[in-house]
Structures are given as C-alpha cells and as structure tokens.
Write an enzyme that holds these catalytic residues in place. Structure first.
Site, PDB file in Angstrom:
ATOM      1  CE  LYS A 186      -4.143  -1.877   0.008  1.00  0.00           C
ATOM      2  NZ  LYS A 186      -4.097  -3.348  -0.075  1.00  0.00           N
TER       3      LYS A 186
HETATM    4  C1  LIG Z   1      -5.421  -4.103   0.714  1.00  0.00           C
HETATM    5  C2  LIG Z   1      -6.907  -3.944   0.736  1.00  0.00           C
HETATM    6  C3  LIG Z   1      -7.693  -4.313   1.836  1.00  0.00           C
HETATM    7  C4  LIG Z   1      -7.202  -5.090   3.009  1.00  0.00           C
HETATM    8  O1  LIG Z   1      -6.023  -4.822   3.496  1.00  0.00           O
HETATM    9  P1  LIG Z   1      -5.050  -5.851   4.258  1.00  0.00           P
HETATM   10  O2  LIG Z   1      -4.271  -4.901   5.078  1.00  0.00           O
HETATM   11  O3  LIG Z   1      -4.229  -6.525   3.213  1.00  0.00           O
HETATM   12  O4  LIG Z   1      -5.869  -6.774   5.065  1.00  0.00           O
HETATM   13  C5  LIG Z   1      -9.042  -4.037   1.805  1.00  0.00           C
HETATM   14  N1  LIG Z   1      -9.612  -3.462   0.747  1.00  0.00           N
HETATM   15  C6  LIG Z   1      -8.910  -3.113  -0.346  1.00  0.00           C
HETATM   16  C7  LIG Z   1      -9.605  -2.456  -1.492  1.00  0.00           C
HETATM   17  C8  LIG Z   1      -7.537  -3.365  -0.397  1.00  0.00           C
HETATM   18  O5  LIG Z   1      -6.854  -3.054  -1.492  1.00  0.00           O
END
Ligand SMILES: *Cc1c(COP(=O)(O)O)cnc(C)c1O
Length: 399
Positions: A186
């Site tokens: 992210k």
């Molecule tokens: C990455 C992501 C999540 C969840 O995140 P994690 O930290 O990997 O559990 C939820 N929604 C979207 C759209 C994402 O891209």
C-alpha cells in the site's frame, strides 16, 4: 503505490526506538517503555494528516473493515452494498460480522455506480461501502445523498487510496467511518496494519475496545480494565506502528513522486485518440497510484494484454477482469460459498445467488480496462521507455 520502495534510515530509526526498550506491545508497561508509544503517535499523525477526529490502528486493513462494521453496529442479516470490483478483503469483512454482501455494478470511476446502489436497496440494507479502487474515488456526493435519504451507513474502504481527496477532504474521512490498509504494497506500509478513521466518538470508542478484547482502556492498570462488551484481538504491534510512523512522514514526498510519474506516463497514452481514462468524479484528486485506461473493445484490450505478455512487459499492468483477486468473474470460492465452517443460511443463499447474477455494466467497463501501477522510483528514462512501448503495443493492436 508502494511506500516500501522508499524504505530507509527513517524506518530503521523508528523501529530501533522500540527495540531499545523491548516493549513491542502498544498497551501497558508504562515504566519500561520509557515514553515510547509508536502506535499512539501514529494514530495522532493519522488524525492530523488526514483531518479526522479519531483513528484506531488495527493489525490489517481487513481487520479495520471488520472493526468498523462492528463499531457501526453492522451484524447478522444486515445487507452491505459493495462493488463487484474490489479486493476480496471487502467481502471477507462483511461475512466476518455475519452480514450479507450485496454486490453491484461499477461504472467508469471503477467504483460503485450510484444508480446500481439505489436499485439494490432493500428493507435489510444497513450500509453502503464504496471501495475507492486504484487510488481514486467513488462519487461520494451521490452516495452520501443516497445514504442520507435511506438512513444508511456510509463506510469507505479507502485501503487503496491513501492520499486521495474529494472536495478537499481525505478519502476515508468522509463517510461515518473509513479504513486504510498499511499492508506491504500500500501507499504507506507498516508491513501489516490498518486503521479505522471516524469523526464519531462512540464509533471510535467501540473500535478502540473491540480491537483489544473489549478493554475499556480507562485505567492505568490493564489488568483492572473493565469490558463493556466482547471484543477481539486486532491489535497492531509497536514494531509495525514504528514503520508506519516513518512512512506517514514521507507521504507528501510519495504523493508528489507518484503524481509526477503518473502524469508523465499518461502523456504518452494520451497521444492515442482511442485510449480513454478512468473518470475521477468532480472535486476529486486521484492519489495517482495507478494509471487506469480503457480501449474501445474487450477484444482489443485482451490483445494488448497478450502482446504485453508476449513481449515480457506485462508486469505492472493489471487486467483486473481476468484477475483472481479483484473481480467477481473469478471469485468462484465466493459464488460457491466455499467456507471452512458453517455460515448462516441467509449468507449462503446470498452467495449462491451470485452464480446467476449478471454484472453486464461492470463487465463492459472492466473488460476494457488496464491499470498500470505507478512506481515511486522510476527514472525519466524508464517512464519514457514504458510509455513508448505501451504506445507501440496499443498501436499495433489497433492497426
Ligand atoms: C489491501 C486492501 C484491503 C485489506 O487490506 P489488508 O491490510 O491486506 O488486510 C481491503 N480493501 C482493499 C480495497 C484493499 O486493497
């Protein structure tokens, strides 16, 4: 998108602060921790950076979504309207609280179509959950109006759009609550982590307790805390929070680089009249983590994907339509309700119904869309090379 590309001394310093004391837990141990409170510091930095009143860190973005739903009172039998294009975490979280995911079409914003949301509202609808995919946003004015009219909760899954804004407000701070993910790929990362943001004190207090076994966190003696409700353990560790703290301080640098690189690549694709781009709603500012573009037909788009693959340059270009993680067409485990333990009959029926639900509007969009991930560390020469190669491949297919 990935903050991990610019990992350095800042992250090492913050982590070392924690290693010096050895107190890896975010609560308690007030003496030995010697004033080091990384999770608390990061929560404060999040409220200041994104302009919300409260932030509750969690162990992941998925945990943040689950926590937000619980804190907003979403539970068994409640319907949550969400898009057919998202990451699996969105429906995992809905299912985790016993609620029912109601998947609806997306439009050329790559997020919820407001009229599809309207059509999906029933007496059981409790929440609308736009997912701001690939750095940009849903039409939040339209969705807020629908939620206000029908007294529904607006929960923003902003996990993929850290740093994007809508009418001057940070994505994730506009609904009743919003979430970010800080997983490894992210915009800013903690390795694993997430956050629930809200301006509602009661939602925050519930999120705070829920992520730590229902502790009320009112006293100084953790062992003497009361438990006003049943919680769970979705805590972030001090080590993870320390990484995030270094990263959030670099967010503006990340965003500036990302925007510059995105626009530079876009300039190449803009030279082709047949290429169009993802619509950003009026008043929105894209975080620019992806450049999402369309070709006129699905066949042409698939031919471009094939050609990029043949030339060994597909990496970083995502054709979500055929991707196992992001689009309804490939979510067989969801459509077959393949769970490890029994779910409610209502949930199971809703999932099996997806097998025969048509998503024609989404198919028409997603089958023509390619999202190119933007790197923070591209050189101008690399952007030029990528841009020229993409243009060459597209022109070859269109010829
Ligand atoms: C990455 C992501 C999540 C969840 O995140 P994690 O930290 O990997 O559990 C939820 N929604 C979207 C759209 C994402 O891209």
């Amino acid at each position: 998108m990935p903050g991990f590309e610019l990992f350095g001394d800042e992250e090492r310093k913050e982590v070392n602060d924690v290693l010096e004391t050895g107190i890896l837990m975010r609560y308690g141990f007030d003496g030995p921790r010697k004033g080091i409170w990384k999770a608390q510091e990061l929560e404060k930095a999040i409220t200041e950076t994104f302009g919300c009143q409260y932030a509750q860190l969690t162990s992941s973005g998925t945990a943040a979504l689950t926590t937000a739903m619980v804190a907003l009172g979403i539970g068994v039998g409640d319907e949550v309207i969400m898009p057919a294009f998202t990451f699996v975490a969105s429906f995992e979280a809905v299912l985790s609280v016993g609620a029912i995911p109601v998947l609806v079409d997306v439009d050329d914003t790559l997020t919820l179509r407001p009229d599809a949301v309207k059509n999906a509202i029933t007496s059981k609808t409790k929440c609308v959950m736009p997912v701001h995919m690939c750095g940009s946003m849903a039409d939040l004015d339209a969705l807020s109006a629908i939620c206000a009219e029908h007294q529904l909760i607006l929960l923003e899954d902003a996990c993929q759009s850290i740093g994007g804004t809508y009418k001057g407000k940070a994505l994730g701070t506009i609904g009743h609550a919003g979430t970010f993910s800080f997983d490894f790929v992210k915009m800013i990362t903690c390795a694993e982590g997430g956050v629930v943001m809200t301006n509602d004190q009661s939602v925050y207090t519930k999120a705070d307790g829920y992520t730590d076994h229902g502790h009320d966190h009112l006293g100084v003696d953790r062992g003497a805390d009361l438990h006003p409700f049943i919680g769970y353990n979705f805590r972030i560790s001090e080590l993870h929070a320390a990484v995030g703290l270094a990263q959030i301080k670099k967010l503006n640098t990340f965003l500036a680089l990302q925007t510059k690189n995105n626009h530079a690549l876009k300039a190449y694709l803009e030279t082709i009249p047949e290429v169009s781009f993802r619509r950003v709603p009026d008043g929105g500012v894209d975080s620019c983590s992806f450049l999402s573009w369309f070709l006129p037909t699905a066949e042409q788009t698939q031919a471009v994907v094939q050609e990029l693959k043949a030339q060994g340059i597909l990496a970083g270009n995502f054709y979500w339509y055929a991707n196992n993680w992001h689009y309804i067409s490939k979510w067989d485990h969801l459509k077959q309700a393949t769970t490890l333990s029994r779910i409610s009959a209502e949930q199971e029926a809703a999932l099996l119904k997806l097998q025969t639900t048509q998503f024609n509007d989404s198919d028409a969009i997603m089958s023509r869309c390619i999202s190119t991930a933007i790197s923070l560390v591209w050189t101008e020469a690399q952007i030029r090379d990528k841009g020229l190669k993409l243009v060459e491949v597209i022109k070859k297919v269109l010829a």
